[in-house]
Write an enzyme that holds these catalytic residues in place. Structure first.
Site, PDB file in Angstrom:
ATOM      1  N   GLY A 146       4.870 -10.132   3.828  1.00  0.00           N
ATOM      2  CA  GLY A 146       5.588  -9.914   5.109  1.00  0.00           C
ATOM      3  C   GLY A 146       5.038 -10.873   6.617  1.00  0.00           C
ATOM      4  O   GLY A 146       3.653 -10.721   6.778  1.00  0.00           O
ATOM      5  N   GLN A 205      -9.905  -2.568   2.578  1.00  0.00           N
ATOM      6  CA  GLN A 205      -9.782  -3.097   4.038  1.00  0.00           C
ATOM      7  C   GLN A 205      -9.530  -2.179   5.005  1.00  0.00           C
ATOM      8  O   GLN A 205      -9.411  -2.399   6.190  1.00  0.00           O
ATOM      9  CB  GLN A 205      -8.432  -4.155   3.539  1.00  0.00           C
ATOM     10  N   LEU A 236       6.371   2.700   2.038  1.00  0.00           N
ATOM     11  CA  LEU A 236       7.523   1.929   1.279  1.00  0.00           C
ATOM     12  C   LEU A 236       8.876   2.075   2.879  1.00  0.00           C
ATOM     13  O   LEU A 236       9.240   3.292   3.177  1.00  0.00           O
ATOM     14  CB  LEU A 236       8.371   1.564   0.683  1.00  0.00           C
ATOM     15  N   HIS A 237       9.088   0.636   3.439  1.00  0.00           N
ATOM     16  CA  HIS A 237       9.451   1.519   4.339  1.00  0.00           C
ATOM     17  C   HIS A 237      10.913  -0.362   4.179  1.00  0.00           C
ATOM     18  O   HIS A 237      10.656  -1.055   3.674  1.00  0.00           O
ATOM     19  CB  HIS A 237       9.901   1.014   5.730  1.00  0.00           C
ATOM     20  N   ASP A 282       2.400  -9.350   9.228  1.00  0.00           N
ATOM     21  CA  ASP A 282       1.272  -8.959   9.419  1.00  0.00           C
ATOM     22  C   ASP A 282       0.666 -10.921   8.917  1.00  0.00           C
ATOM     23  O   ASP A 282       0.415 -11.788   7.425  1.00  0.00           O
ATOM     24  CB  ASP A 282       0.605  -9.116   7.471  1.00  0.00           C
ATOM     25  N   SER A 289       6.554  -0.781  10.537  1.00  0.00           N
ATOM     26  CA  SER A 289       5.345  -0.436   9.534  1.00  0.00           C
ATOM     27  C   SER A 289       4.962   1.081   9.168  1.00  0.00           C
ATOM     28  O   SER A 289       5.654   2.115   9.662  1.00  0.00           O
ATOM     29  CB  SER A 289       4.159  -0.924  10.816  1.00  0.00           C
ATOM     30  N   MET A 294       0.899  -1.194   0.312  1.00  0.00           N
ATOM     31  CA  MET A 294       0.509  -0.139   0.098  1.00  0.00           C
ATOM     32  C   MET A 294       0.754   1.370  -0.010  1.00  0.00           C
ATOM     33  O   MET A 294       0.345   2.139   0.324  1.00  0.00           O
ATOM     34  CB  MET A 294      -1.162   0.235   1.163  1.00  0.00           C
ATOM     35  N   GLY A 295       2.488   1.307  -0.652  1.00  0.00           N
ATOM     36  CA  GLY A 295       3.218   2.660  -0.324  1.00  0.00           C
ATOM     37  C   GLY A 295       3.253   2.630   1.037  1.00  0.00           C
ATOM     38  O   GLY A 295       3.746   2.043   2.036  1.00  0.00           O
ATOM     39  N   HIS A 309       9.197  -3.730   3.487  1.00  0.00           N
ATOM     40  CA  HIS A 309       8.544  -4.291   1.736  1.00  0.00           C
ATOM     41  C   HIS A 309      10.080  -4.054   0.955  1.00  0.00           C
ATOM     42  O   HIS A 309      10.022  -4.836  -0.139  1.00  0.00           O
ATOM     43  CB  HIS A 309       8.264  -2.368   1.653  1.00  0.00           C
TER      44      HIS A 309
HETATM   45  O1  PAF Z   1      -0.277  -5.797   3.259  1.00  0.00           O
HETATM   46  C1  PAF Z   1      -0.454  -4.766   2.605  1.00  0.00           C
HETATM   47  O2  PAF Z   1      -0.363  -4.256   2.584  1.00  0.00           O
HETATM   48  C2  PAF Z   1      -1.793  -4.451   2.177  1.00  0.00           C
HETATM   49  O3  PAF Z   1      -2.711  -5.399   3.526  1.00  0.00           O
HETATM   50  C3  PAF Z   1      -1.445  -5.383   1.278  1.00  0.00           C
HETATM   51  C4  PAF Z   1      -1.224  -7.028   0.858  1.00  0.00           C
HETATM   52  C5  PAF Z   1      -0.839  -5.070   0.003  1.00  0.00           C
HETATM   53  C6  PAF Z   1      -3.328  -5.376   0.451  1.00  0.00           C
HETATM   54  O4  PAF Z   1      -3.994  -4.002   0.315  1.00  0.00           O
END
Ligand code: PAF
Length: 273
Positions: free
Chosen positions: A138, A52, A24-25, A141, A176, A21-22, A28
């Site tokens: 990752g 979500q 980024l760290h 989660d 995060s 979802m961008g 990611h």
């Molecule tokens: O972990 C995430 O960043 C989001 O839940 C994902 C897997 C990209 C789905 O939107």
């Protein structure tokens, strides 16, 4: 995007996908690096998925930094970045969704009942569009990875799911995108999350098998450290996420708390091997 990957597959290239979802760290980027190492071509996706987030969650203020993210991904060798607009992913009239598997009902599911349905739906859509051989997620989660693995198995999605280890800052805080919300003081409090996991792991490794007592002590440690509220603390079976009491190894320890208004999650596996 679909045509690009079809062309690559026809030419025998192995394609990896890193859905994000961008904001980024290093966590990611470790997924992106794994894909770059293990596949021929890596596609990263950036999409802040509205389905979500529940009403009242941080969808609007979720950090967005597309240009910076694109540079970071290019820097680790990502070949393609797919960042669709919301009305492309969910055009007017779009009304079909994935019913998340049973494992989604526990833990996160008790506090965010609509969350994993949204995750499963968007991940399936992204996998259908990109069509990679492998997709990287990752381990931070933990339950999300379990939900995605089950969805992929149950719906016969032809993709391999790879889970990559949690990346932590030097002080132990799991990386995060939401850490940017924390003040310096809140960050100190947040360190109790990884501290609590580490201590519980040590106690289990030295023979403690009382799951109920372990959870009680972990909760107390978090409260004493000043967390604002606890959603859950669990000592659970790593496959089913059912409570492990008495503790039989392997187990997974999971925590979800609020520090101020920021919700943070972390986990750790205790494995005899
Ligand atoms: O972990 C995430 O960043 C989001 O839940 C994902 C897997 C990209 C789905 O939107």
């Amino acid at each position: 995007m679909t045509r690009v990957v079809e062309g690559l597959r026809i030419r025998g290239k192995k394609v990896g996908c890193v859905p994000t979802m961008g904001a980024l760290h290093a966590g990611h980027l470790s997924l992106a690096r794994a894909s770059v190492e293990q596949t021929d071509v890596t596609v990263a996706t950036i999409f802040v998925n509205p389905t979500q987030f529940a009403p009242g969650e941080d969808l609007d203020k979720y950090p967005r930094q597309l240009a910076e993210d694109a540079d970071l991904l290019a820097g680790v060798g990502v070949n393609y970045l797919f960042c669709p607009q919301t009305d492309v992913m969910y055009p007017p009239g779009s009304s079909t969704s994935v019913l998340a598997p049973k494992i989604s009902k526990r833990l996160e599911g008790e506090f965010r009942p609509t969350h994993f349905g949204g995750v499963a739906t968007i991940v399936l859509k992204l996998l259908n569009i990109v069509g990679p051989h492998v997709a990287y997620f990752g381990q931070k989660d933990y339950q999300q990875v379990a939900v995605i693995r089950k969805m992929v198995t149950d719906l016969n999605v032809p993709v391999e799911i790879v889970a990559c280890p949690i990346i932590r800052d030097p002080d132990g805080l799991a990386m995060s995108s939401r850490n940017v919300y924390l003040s310096a003081e809140q960050r100190q409090i947040a360190l109790s999350i990884s501290g609590t996991l580490r201590e519980a792991k040590e106690r289990i490794e030295s023979g403690n098998r009382d799951g109920y007592e372990m959870v009680t002590e972990m909760r107390q440690r978090l409260i004493d450290s000043g967390v604002t509220s606890i959603d859950y603390v669990a000592v659970a079976n790593p496959d089913t996420l059912e409570t492990a009491d008495p503790i039989e190894l392997p187990v997974v320890l999971l925590i979800a708390v609020y520090v101020g208004k920021t919700r943070l999650i972390d986990n750790c596996i205790v494995d005899p091997s």
